[in-house]
Design a protein around this motif. Structure first.
Motif, PDB file in Angstrom:
ATOM      1  N   GLY A   1      -6.702  -7.632   1.595  1.00  0.00           N
ATOM      2  CA  GLY A   1      -6.307  -6.286   1.966  1.00  0.00           C
ATOM      3  C   GLY A   1      -6.537  -5.853   3.404  1.00  0.00           C
ATOM      4  O   GLY A   1      -5.808  -5.017   3.909  1.00  0.00           O
TER       5      GLY A   1
ATOM      6  N   ASP B   1      -5.370  -2.205  -6.953  1.00  0.00           N
ATOM      7  CA  ASP B   1      -4.944  -3.075  -5.857  1.00  0.00           C
ATOM      8  C   ASP B   1      -5.639  -4.425  -5.996  1.00  0.00           C
ATOM      9  O   ASP B   1      -6.794  -4.482  -6.420  1.00  0.00           O
ATOM     10  N   GLU B   2      -4.963  -5.481  -5.630  1.00  0.00           N
ATOM     11  CA  GLU B   2      -5.521  -6.834  -5.721  1.00  0.00           C
ATOM     12  C   GLU B   2      -6.087  -7.077  -7.114  1.00  0.00           C
ATOM     13  O   GLU B   2      -7.241  -7.454  -7.283  1.00  0.00           O
TER      14      GLU B   2
ATOM     15  N   THR C   1       0.819  -1.213   0.000  1.00  0.00           N
ATOM     16  CA  THR C   1       0.000   0.000   0.000  1.00  0.00           C
ATOM     17  C   THR C   1       0.854   1.265   0.000  1.00  0.00           C
ATOM     18  O   THR C   1       0.584   2.204  -0.754  1.00  0.00           O
TER      19      THR C   1
HETATM   20 MG    MG Z   1      -2.896  -4.770   0.274  1.00  0.00          MG
END
Ligand code: MG
Ligand code: ADP
Length: 720
Positions: free
Chosen positions: A576, A403-404, A309
């Motif tokens: 996450g 993200d992801e 992150t």
């Molecule tokens: Mg993450």
């Protein structure tokens, strides 16, 4: 004009186009079934690869037989007889002449086998032998019919090709036609590779390779013949990807984001911790990309908890400092809100204006944010796929972070691409794509890997527990909760087990299929049971995908702040979620989750300074589920687990080539041929950087093959 000129005047290409009915040894009668298989010309026949081989190497000689040894014998059926024994059992006896001696094969109660045997057949039998009144006997051996009836008489081949057939064709006939076709046509084939390329990569010339692919003498020969075609197929694929990447770099211009030393220092001052070596080098690579007028296209992979992150936040702040806007997109609302909270802390004293956009955002919130983004007065947005909507417009979009990314479909990624004018892309994943797949699907993607973890991480213990161990586990959980830690309890379903659809479907895309829903745990039932049972003395919360946005947020906030000690959840918290004080993970009906999901879930509890504990409960796992669970308990390395998952599920199940819009591979296998894949990729990159248009006459045939296969799907135009 004479439509069939004398053979001497026809070019090799014309000869190879000879319709199958005119190929010697085929004739009009067999041409018809061949055409049904899509084999119209001599060339088609040559490239009709065997789908398997009957391996006749390592055969046993009758004179070397020993009692109770496993043997493989090849022979001819000499006699077939069957009768019903005194005890009323059906008995089939087949006498096989193998070399100089005989063996007797016996089957009981298998009436249907009777008509499969006839005298004169060539068979391969495998089993244990015993000596019974002077003759060797095999009871219930494995048998392979060699289908050599129409084959060359007396062929002594060691490996027999097995072709896909259709009605009107036998293996023997097919082999015979193939031999004749090879003899007459194989030397007419054009070699696509320059001689140096063949030598450099240890490849057989086309004719030799093709001959031995159809009729290898042994396994080594087959491997070498196959290698040539595997390499060729992968090289063409990798060339397509390399050209695509080259063109993208040429054609599109991206904002130049110069991360000066001053900017770098200003950003780092905002961070609450020192960066790890892995984070440092990721940032260096990203900053170097951002300085180029070419859109960055980088995959940042790092195991759960490795600290991706902050790297994304760095890239985002760099873009903003250079006067551009940035987007961070997360697959779930919970994660988007968490990122927003992280960013809120980091930016609490900064001038940066940003907002959070999810499906749960209120209309007024949303409108204000969209107006700011369109005007350029808002610098960044953190959100779910809600940021992809048509009306989300940016004045000056410079960077997109996903993200992801494995939780998004390929198409979603594409539709975001069109949102702005060539922004830089950073995609992040904790589920590393196995290298062989990454090379195939994302040959145009640069990869950065964070291999280390933030300092002070403790190990995580994983237990595969039986039902009897429940009480002991809850006792352990109670002890840890009392010490101040927190716990997650995961169940696959939201509510009533009868309703199999009640999963949090959006987050459940890679859940394996195939078990009955009757005893699958649901979050609501688990919540009730824990509140009135083992954890009744503790504060327990509940979260799942069917709760409203505000309820979800409230449940998450309560857990984050420690107001609830236990959070019962579905897989909505799979990716996450970061609550470092949570160290206990219980997964109910664990057989329902895929390997990468389990690893992600477990990753929720090894994010701080205390050791993590993960306990998996299952009901009747299938053998495949059992393998997943064992793999998980044996390793905590996400990279190794991704490879294991790839091995268990096979490439087709993950992001297959087809899902990426590419035609399926004909001979190469992404799992077993990864050495060739790597070799082909390197060769392709070298070829394209030396000669981007592939205009060197020496590679003209490769170029033609590339355009033929991938020209349209990869939109290669005329190459260069
Ligand atoms: Mg993450
Ligand atoms: P992931 O790679 O799974 O997305 P996160 O970015 O959520 O990991 O980071 C996991 C946890 O580690 C967070 O609590 C984060 O604040 C912390 N963290 C990240 N980098 C560092 C660091 N360099 N030093 C200390 N803690 C860190």
């Amino acid at each position: 004009m004479d439509p069939t000129p004398a053979p001497a005047e026809r070019s090799p290409a014309e000869l190879l186009a000879t319709p199958v009915q005119f190929v010697r040894g085929v004739g009009p009668q067999r041409a018809e079934p061949l055409q049904r298989l899509g084999l119209l010309t001599a060339r088609d026949l040559l490239f009709y690869f065997p789908r398997d081989y009957q391996d006749l190497t390592d055969l046993t000689n009758v004179k070397d037989l020993e009692p109770d040894k496993l043997v493989r014998l090849r022979g001819t059926v000499a006699e077939v007889d069957s009768r019903v024994t005194n005890a009323g059992r059906f008995m089939l006896g087949v006498l096989v002449k193998a070399g100089a001696g005989f063996v007797r094969c016996m089957w009981f109660d298998q009436r249907w086998l009777r008509e499969k045997f006839s005298v004169g057949q060539d068979v391969l039998v495998t089993g244990k032998v015993r000596l019974k009144s002077l003759i060797w006997e095999l009871v219930h051996p494995q048998v392979t019919w060699l289908d050599t009836a129409d084959d060359e008489p007396g062929s002594a081949a060691q490996m027999l090709p097995v072709y896909g057939l259709t009605e009107g064709l036998t293996q023997g006939a097919m082999r015979r036609m193939m031999r004749l076709t090879l003899d007459a046509f194989v030397d007419l084939l054009d070699e696509v590779f320059p001689a140096e390329h063949l030598a450099e990569h240890n490849l057989w010339p086309i004719a030799t390779a093709l001959r031995h692919l159809h009729f290898p003498d042994n396994r080594e020969q087959l491997a070498q013949a196959r290698r040539r075609f595997v390499y060729q197929e992968l090289l063409i694929l990798q060339l397509g990807l390399a050209v695509q990447r080259y063109r993208r770099r040429q054609a599109s211009s991206a904002p130049v984001i110069d991360v000066t030393g001053k900017i770098d220092a200003r950003i780092r001052r905002l961070f609450p911790f020192e960066l790890t070596a892995g984070q440092q080098s990721a940032i260096l690579e990203i900053a170097a990309d951002l300085r180029q007028p070419v859109p960055m296209n980088r995959l940042l992979q790092g195991d759960v908890g490795s600290g991706k992150t902050i790297v994304a936040v760095y890239a985002m702040l760099a873009a903003i400092a250079a006067g551009y806007q940035a987007v961070i997109m997360a697959p779930t609302e919970i994660l988007a809100r968490q990122h927003a909270a992280t960013l809120g802390k980091i930016l609490s004293h900064s001038q940066v204006r940003w907002g959070c956009l999810t499906g749960g955002s209120s209309t007024s919130e949303r409108q204000e944010l969209l107006a700011g983004l369109a005007a350029g007065t808002t610098h960044a947005v953190i959100g779910t796929h809600a940021v992809l909507q048509q009306d989300v417009q940016f004045a000056k979009l410079g960077l997109v972070v996903i993200d992801e990314q494995h939780k998004f479909g390929v198409r979603q990624r594409a539709s975001l691409k069109q949102a702005g004018a060539n922004p830089h892309y950073l995609v992040m994943t904790a589920t590393p794509i196995p290298r062989s797949l990454a090379l195939t699907l994302f040959g145009d993607l640069d990869v950065t890997t964070i291999r280390d973890a933030p300092p002070g991480r403790q190990p995580i213990h994983t237990y595969l527990a039986a039902d009897e161990q429940r009480e002991r586990w809850w006792e352990f959980v109670r002890k840890k909760l009392t010490e101040g830690r927190q716990a997650y309890v995961i169940a696959p379903l939201v509510d009533s087990p009868a309703d199999a659809e009640a999963t949090d479907a959006a987050e459940d895309a890679d859940r394996p299929e195939g078990d009955s829903p009757k005893q699958i745990a649901s979050a609501e039932a688990v919540f009730e049971a824990l509140c009135h049972g083992p954890l009744e003395a503790f504060r327990v919360g509940l979260i799942h995908g069917r709760m409203s946005s505000s309820d979800k947020e409230a449940a998450m906030a309560a857990f984050r702040d420690g107001r609830t000690q236990v959070l019962v959840s579905t897989s909505v918290i799979e990716v996450g979620v970061d609550v470092p004080n949570a160290t206990l993970m219980t997964i109910e009906s664990a057989q329902r989750f895929g390997l990468s999901q389990l690893h992600q879930l477990r990753g929720r509890v090894s994010r701080g300074l205390h050791p993590g504990y993960c306990c998996l409960f299952t009901d009747e796992p299938s053998p495949e589920a059992q393998r997943r669970l064992e793999a998980l308990s044996e390793s905590t390395d996400g990279f190794a687990l991704a490879e294991a998952d790839f091995q268990i599920r096979g490439p087709g199940d993950l992001l297959g080539t087809r899902q990426h819009g590419l035609p399926p591979l004909r001979i190469a296998d992404l799992v077993s041929d990864r050495a060739e894949l790597e070799e082909a990729r390197q060769a392709a990159q070298a070829m394209v950087s030396a000669d981007p248009g592939l205009s060197d006459p020496a590679v003209s045939k490769i170029r033609r093959m590339l355009l033929h296969r991938y020209g349209r799907v990869m939109d290669l135009g005329d190459v260069g």
